[in-house]
Scaffold this active site. Structure first.
Site: not given
Ligand code: F6R
Length: 236
Positions: A138, A143
């Protein structure tokens, strides 16, 4: 597409911050699209350091964030508005009135989605969009699905997203099941896109997204068609 692999998260954060800093220096009125999650935390820290050192001015910058959980108020420490204030906005000289995060507590979420799209349109679109990537591919909270969504919309979070984000909450049961997310259109129309990912658990999905078929079942794969996308990956 430029795919940069670096050794450490520190290096990733430094490179990402310098790309964003260049954007702001060359256009002080830039519209930045911003992400939450763990990946950009180091980047935000570097940007705050540059700002504190007087090398980077955010006073004319406008920001639009990708997403927000449904049902979490701005003062909830798990909300993305809270995250942005704590990790970036409180630490730089930005005018908070020029920062936007979708309102996941709006009484009418459909109207909120329309309002958010109109707001991005009124700003003239995004100059640089910062992204992370979920283990399911995503971007924002777009999603895996049977089609790429264009505009801001309400989503049901994938079980893998809830599991991945449970680390920020007391338990997986506390992770909201729905979110409001920007769609793919403003991301694809952003003049520049910058995706940061760290950790060995992101390697496979990055391969699928950037070297596999373009499919809405791997949402980030649409970025292969972005005219100016940089990906920075560190295994650690
Ligand atoms: C949050 C977002 C999500 C995150 C993804 C990765 O604003 O857009 O797409 O970038 O879930 O999250 P991390 O960096 O926590 O692994």
């Amino acid at each position: 597409m430029e795919f940069i692999t670096v050794e450490t998260y520190e290096e990733l954060s430094e490179k990402a911050a310098s790309i964003i800093a260049n954007q702001v220096i060359s256009k002080p009125t830039s519209v930045l699209g911003l992400a939450t999650g763990s990946s950009p935390v180091g980047t935000y820290k570097k940007l705050a350091e540059l700002n504190k050192a007087g090398k980077l001015d955010f006073s004319k910058v406008t920001t639009v964030n990708l997403d927000e959980y449904v049902g979490l108020t701005a003062d909830n420490d798990q909300s993305y508005r809270y995250f942005m204030n704590k990790n970036l906005f409180d630490n730089i000289n930005i005018n908070k009135a020029n920062t936007s995060v979708p309102n996941g507590c709006a009484a009418d979420l459909e109207s909120e989605c329309k309002r958010y799209d109109k707001h991005i349109e009124d700003l003239g679109g995004i100059d640089l969009q910062l992204l992370g990537i979920g283990v399911d591919g995503h971007i924002g909270f777009n999603e895996p699905d049977s089609a790429f969504a264009k505009g801001t919309h309400v989503v049901t979070l994938d079980p893998s997203t809830i599991e991945a984000n449970a680390r920020f909450f007391a338990s997986a049961a506390d992770v909201p099941t729905n979110a409001v997310t920007m769609g793919n259109l403003p991301i694809m129309q952003a003049k520049k896109a910058l995706l940061v990912a760290n950790g060995a658990n992101k390697y496979d999905i990055l391969q699928k997204a950037f070297y596999g078929p373009i499919t809405p079942y791997v949402p980030a794969s649409i970025l292969q068609l972005h005219p100016d996308i940089t990906v920075i990956y560190s295994k650690n």
